[in-house]
Motif scaffolding. Sequence first.
Motif, PDB file in Angstrom:
ATOM      1  N   HIS A 440      85.412 -50.290   6.999  1.00 46.72           N
ATOM      2  CA  HIS A 440      85.364 -49.933   8.546  1.00 46.72           C
ATOM      3  C   HIS A 440      85.286 -51.093   9.215  1.00 46.72           C
ATOM      4  N   ILE A 441      86.131 -51.118  10.399  1.00 43.87           N
ATOM      5  CA  ILE A 441      86.093 -52.130  11.206  1.00 43.87           C
ATOM      6  C   ILE A 441      85.492 -51.685  12.534  1.00 43.87           C
ATOM      7  N   ILE A 442      84.739 -52.158  13.231  1.00 41.93           N
ATOM      8  CA  ILE A 442      84.135 -51.803  14.327  1.00 41.93           C
ATOM      9  C   ILE A 442      84.497 -52.750  15.594  1.00 41.93           C
ATOM     10  N   ASP A 443      84.670 -52.240  16.623  1.00 42.95           N
ATOM     11  CA  ASP A 443      84.816 -53.192  17.845  1.00 42.95           C
ATOM     12  C   ASP A 443      83.468 -53.314  18.194  1.00 42.95           C
ATOM     13  N   LYS A 444      83.098 -54.607  18.421  1.00 40.62           N
ATOM     14  CA  LYS A 444      81.689 -55.061  18.958  1.00 40.62           C
ATOM     15  C   LYS A 444      81.475 -54.670  20.329  1.00 40.62           C
ATOM     16  N   ARG A 445      82.749 -54.347  21.155  1.00 42.53           N
ATOM     17  CA  ARG A 445      82.706 -54.241  22.501  1.00 42.53           C
ATOM     18  C   ARG A 445      82.574 -52.848  22.916  1.00 42.53           C
ATOM     19  N   SER A 446      82.940 -51.821  22.039  1.00 39.06           N
ATOM     20  CA  SER A 446      83.002 -50.476  22.305  1.00 39.06           C
ATOM     21  C   SER A 446      82.051 -49.966  21.290  1.00 39.06           C
ATOM     22  N   VAL A 450      87.443 -48.999  14.711  1.00 39.36           N
ATOM     23  CA  VAL A 450      88.887 -49.031  15.491  1.00 39.36           C
ATOM     24  C   VAL A 450      90.037 -48.959  14.217  1.00 39.36           C
ATOM     25  N   LYS A 451      89.470 -49.182  12.897  1.00 37.89           N
ATOM     26  CA  LYS A 451      90.326 -49.243  11.735  1.00 37.89           C
ATOM     27  C   LYS A 451      89.569 -48.803  10.512  1.00 37.89           C
ATOM     28  N   THR A 452      90.169 -48.264   9.735  1.00 34.57           N
ATOM     29  CA  THR A 452      89.330 -47.866   8.197  1.00 34.57           C
ATOM     30  C   THR A 452      90.462 -48.561   7.193  1.00 34.57           C
TER      31      THR A 452
END
Length: 521
Positions: A440-446, A450-452
Amino acid sequence: MPLFRVIVYSIFTSLLLALSAPVLAAEVTRLYQDNCAVCHNAQRLGGMGPALLPGNLKRLRKKAAVDVISNGRIATQMPAFADKLTPADIEALVEFIYTPSSETIAWNLSEINDSHIIHNREQDLSKKPVFEVEDLLNLFLVVELGDHHVTLLDGDRLEPIHRFKSRFALHGGPKYSNSGRFVYFASRDGWISKYDIYNLKLVAEIRAGINTRNLAVSGDGRYVMVANYLPHSLVLLDAKDLKPIKIYNVADQNGKTSRISAVYAAPPRNSFIAALKDIREVWEISYEDDPPLNFAGWVHDYNPESGEKPEIEPFPVRRIKVDDYLDDFFFDQEYVSIIGASREGKGQVVDMDLGRVIVPDLALPGMPHLGSGITWDYQGRTVLATPNLKTGKVSVIDMESWETIKQIETLGPGFFMRSHENTPYAWVDVFFGPNKDVMHIIDKRSLEIVKTLRPAPGKTAAHVEFTRDGKYALLSIWDPDGAVIVYDAATLEEIKRIPMSKPSGKYNVYNKITRSEGTSH
Ligand code: DHE
């Protein structure tokens, strides 16, 4: 029944009986001594082959052990015994090695000293690297568990430079010297190796324990501390040649001994900090030449009128009482607070300046692998994020109020989380279960996924590390027929695959020695 049939029948039944008859205790000891001891040591402490004690075999299922003994293990010297031993013998040997040893296992100064090997004296080695790269600090080491090797990778060209054999089953992050020239590895079996990256040569090795957790290198680069499960000890080594300096038999004031969960260096404090698994204490060990008087409470013995200082033992221990046993822990970037977790998933925050627990009940469900936690700035406050080994959740915790800001649902429990100062994304794996092949790729701002990615369907995708500038993310395909995959950290597109044998962790020199907030220290 004709005589011929009777003979065949009785041979067949006695053969069956022999194969299924339980092997007696004395018999299995003899089987072990005749077939295994030469490589694995008469007391099962390991030699050319790994140690065969229950604690060292925790990650090997009994069924797999039967298979290894029967068929051998590729890329190692372990031969197949199926032609030599009966299935009952093999089963008995497996039971035997998973049974605690009845002998007292000693691994003290003399045994440690006897294991010490100097491969190359540091003063005989060149200070100039034997290979050419643009940036010596943008090198990576990749541990390949498949065949127990390490690959040195150029982080600019993203190409391997050299591959060398490691000790069996390295675990935990290798630790670099401050210049990045030397690296220290720990194997599960207690071998500590110092390697000169510039000369591509081993400097020294020593076996500091029988079952080792990890090692730490002091901020001044002078010492290495090793944390053991067996024996219950911390071992302080001279970082120059790995010669032992001091052994701590870890016990509380009533003599109850403990395994050590992990040890880390706290460079701004000039100390090592160790979490203990069986005693409700955290140990801080000073490596200052002149430890501060208040370090271990000697301040009470100090006589300000005469100015006389008490006798202070070198490398003293400060014991801090905690509410629960600590399985692992995580530092804030200032090295004042440690955030610890017990196996039951109970979290606590210890203020190392105050020397006490300040938050006894941090919400950390599902056993976080805290050493894998990272921090970043979120809406003006520092947050800590950690995956969990038991639940598919990433906990995001405010490091001032210690409140959980968010639990990010993932496709399963994860092991490692990584980021970099120059990327808005944090990467977290799903190590266990049917979705072990996703990242998983997590947006540190939200704080949203945002993508797997599913880079190699069916194969575990795990552990990310960034290049020095944070432009590229390197991901492991954790498989004997695996690879390190390089991604553009901004577009999240794949750039290339570098084939490797079950690559596990990868470690960028610059990110480690500067203690980047996006990686483990
Ligand atoms: Fe690890 C780091 C504990 C199982 C791969 N692991 C660590 C550290 C600790 C730890 C305390 C930090 C040490 C350091 O870097 O100095 N690991 C544990 C466990 O308690 C656990 C769950 C059970 C055990 O048997 O030890 C465990 N670890 C594993 C594995 O099964 C992994 C996936 C494969 C293996 O090598 O055995 C594994 N652990 C790793 C890796 C790191 C690590 C690759 C270093 C990560 C980094 O980026 O620093």
